[in-house]
Scaffold this active site. Structure first.
Site, PDB file in Angstrom:
ATOM      1  N   LYS A  23       0.806  -1.152  -0.055  1.00 31.14           N
ATOM      2  CA  LYS A  23      -0.067   0.027  -0.057  1.00 31.14           C
ATOM      3  C   LYS A  23       0.920   1.093   0.047  1.00 31.14           C
ATOM      4  O   LYS A  23       0.618   2.119  -0.717  1.00 31.14           O
ATOM      5  CB  LYS A  23      -1.053   0.103   1.160  1.00 31.14           C
ATOM      6  CG  LYS A  23      -2.112  -1.041   1.079  1.00 31.14           C
ATOM      7  CD  LYS A  23      -2.919  -1.253   2.484  1.00 31.14           C
ATOM      8  CE  LYS A  23      -3.910  -2.305   2.277  1.00 31.14           C
ATOM      9  NZ  LYS A  23      -4.453  -2.754   3.605  1.00 31.14           N
TER      10      LYS A  23
ATOM     11  N   GLN B 123      -4.475  -1.255   9.695  1.00 36.89           N
ATOM     12  CA  GLN B 123      -4.454  -2.604   9.074  1.00 36.89           C
ATOM     13  C   GLN B 123      -4.933  -3.643   9.948  1.00 36.89           C
ATOM     14  O   GLN B 123      -4.620  -3.754  11.255  1.00 36.89           O
ATOM     15  CB  GLN B 123      -2.740  -3.002   8.699  1.00 36.89           C
ATOM     16  CG  GLN B 123      -2.754  -4.333   8.116  1.00 36.89           C
ATOM     17  CD  GLN B 123      -3.310  -4.481   6.686  1.00 36.89           C
ATOM     18  OE1 GLN B 123      -3.108  -3.420   5.880  1.00 36.89           O
ATOM     19  NE2 GLN B 123      -3.875  -5.460   6.286  1.00 36.89           N
TER      20      GLN B 123
ATOM     21  N   ASP C 174     -10.807   3.102   4.229  1.00 38.37           N
ATOM     22  CA  ASP C 174     -11.427   1.831   4.062  1.00 38.37           C
ATOM     23  C   ASP C 174     -12.649   1.806   4.119  1.00 38.37           C
ATOM     24  O   ASP C 174     -13.209   0.567   3.869  1.00 38.37           O
ATOM     25  CB  ASP C 174     -10.756   0.886   5.381  1.00 38.37           C
ATOM     26  CG  ASP C 174      -9.580   0.133   5.136  1.00 38.37           C
ATOM     27  OD1 ASP C 174      -9.397  -0.088   3.722  1.00 38.37           O
ATOM     28  OD2 ASP C 174      -8.823  -0.479   5.895  1.00 38.37           O
TER      29      ASP C 174
END
Ligand code: NAD
Length: 291
Positions: free
Chosen positions: A54, A98, A121
Site C-alpha cells: 500500500k 491494518q 477503508d
C-alpha cells in the site's frame, strides 16, 4: 462459451493513472500532496506485506505515505491516542488501520474512533451507514473495485440478478449495497444458505467472497454470467509449494461465464487502486472540492 478473463492488473493501472492525474491537480491547487497514513500493530507477516504494498502504491501516484508500526503489546488506549492525533493532523487525509489487530485491542472500538472523513477503508459505522441509506460515503475498497469491473463488463445492471456469496462487513454487505444502489436484484448467500448451486444458476452477476477454495463449481454458473472472485486462498501443491486460488473453480467457470476475474490478478490489484482513489476523494473533500 469461453469467458473473457478480466485483467484486474491492467484496470487497476488505469485507475491509478487517473488518481495520479488527480493528485497532480490537487498539488497544483493546494501546494501539497494528499497523505495516507497506515497504522500496523504487531508483526503479522502478511499484514506487513500488505502495508508495504500500500505504501509503495501510494508513493507511485504522488501521494505522501506514512506508516506507524507499533509493537504487538500496544494497548488500546495508546492506539486510540494515536488515532486522535491523526484525526487532528491536517496533513493526514486518509487513515488506515491494518487488520487484524492483536487480541487485547477491540477492532470495532478502534475503527469507530477514525474520523469518518479520513476513513479511506470505509469501515467506520458512519460510512457503512451512509452507504446503507444511499448517502455519499467512503466505500470499502474491495467491493468498489468489484463494482468497477462489473460495470466495465456489463454496463447498466439495472434489473440484473446479482448473487453475493459472503456477508462480511468489509466485502459482502457493502457489495450488496452497491449493487442494490444500481438497481440490481440482489441475493446474499452465506454459510447457512440452502442450495447455493440453485442461487448461482440464476445469477447474471456472481461475487464470491467466502474464503473456501473452489466452493463455486463451474457447472453452476449461468451461461454468460459475470463472475467476480474475491477469495484469496493459499493452497498446498503436491510438490510442497503453495499457490493462491479463488473461491470459484476457475477452469470450469471459464467454459460457461461471460466474464471472470482470475486469482491472483483480478480483485486484489483493484482493491489497492480503490484505496488510492478513496484517499484522493477524502483529500478533495477536506478542501471542499469535488472528488
Ligand atoms: P469472512 O470470513 O469475514 O466472511 C466469509 C463469509 O462467507 C461469511 O459471511 C460466511 O457466512 C460466508 N460463508 C462461509 N462458508 C460459506 C459457504 N459454504 N457458503 C456460502 N457462504 C459461506 O471473509 P471476508 O473478509 O469477507 O473475505 C472473504 C474472502 O475474500 C477471503 O478469502 C479473503 O481473503 C478474500 N478477500 C480478498 C480481498 C482482496 O483484495 N482480494 C479483500 C478482502 C477479502
Amino acid at each position: 462459451m469461453t469467458a473473457l478473463v478480466i485483467d484486474g492488473k491492467a484496470r487497476a493501472a488505469a485507475l491509478r493513472g487517473d488518481v495520479a492525474l488527480g493528485v497532480m491537480q490537487f498539488v497544483a491547487v493546494h501546494g501539497r500532496a494528499p497523505g495516507l497514513t497506515v497504522v500496523l500493530v504487531g508483526d503479522d507477516a502478511a499484514s506487513a506485506v500488505y502495508v508495504g504494498a500500500k505504501g509503495k502504491a501510494t508513493r507511485e501516484v504522488g501521494m505522501i505515505s506514512s506508516e506507524h508500526r507499533l509493537p504487538a503489546a500496544t494497548g488500546q488506549a495508546d492506539l486510540l491516542a494515536l488515532i486522535a492525533r491523526l484525526n487532528a493532523d491536517p496533513a493526514v487525509d486518509g487513515i488506515l488501520v491494518q487488520l487484524p489487530l492483536p487480541a487485547q485491542i477491540d477492532a470495532d472500538t478502534v475503527i469507530a474512533a477514525i474520523d469518518p472523513a479520513k476513513d479511506v477503508d470505509g469501515f467506520t459505522p458512519v460510512n457503512a451507514g451512509r452507504l446503507a441509506i444511499g448517502q455519499p460515503a467512503l466505500v470499502p475498497c474491495t467491493p468498489s473495485g468489484c463494482l468497477i469491473m462489473i460495470n466495465d463488463a456489463l454496463g447498466n445492471i439495472s434489473g440484473a440478478e446479482a448473487l453475493v456469496i459472503g456477508r462480511s462487513s468489509i466485502v459482502g454487505k457493502p457489495m450488496a449495497a452497491l449493487l442494490t444502489a444500481q438497481s440490481a436484484t440482489v441475493t446474499i448467500a452465506h454459510s447457512r444458505t440452502r442450495d447455493l448451486a440453485a442461487h448461482v444458476a440464476r445469477a447474471d452477476i456472481v461475487v464470491a467472497a467466502v474464503g473456501v477454495p473452489h466452493l463455486v463449481q463451474g457447472a453452476w454458473i449461468k451461461p454468460g454470467a459475470c463472475v467476480i472472485d474475491v477469495g484469496m486462498n493459499r493452497i498446498a501443491l503436491p510438490d510442497g509449494k503453495t499457490r493462491l486460488t479463488g473461491d470459484v473453480d476457475f477452469e470450469g467457470a471459464l467454459a460457461r461465464a461471460g466474464w471472470i476475474t482470475p486469482v491472483p490478478g483480478g480483485v486484489g490489484p483493484m482493491t489497492i487502486a480503490c484505496l488510492l482513489a478513496n484517499t484522493l476523494a477524502a483529500a478533495n473533500a477536506h478542501h471542499g472540492s469535488a472528488a
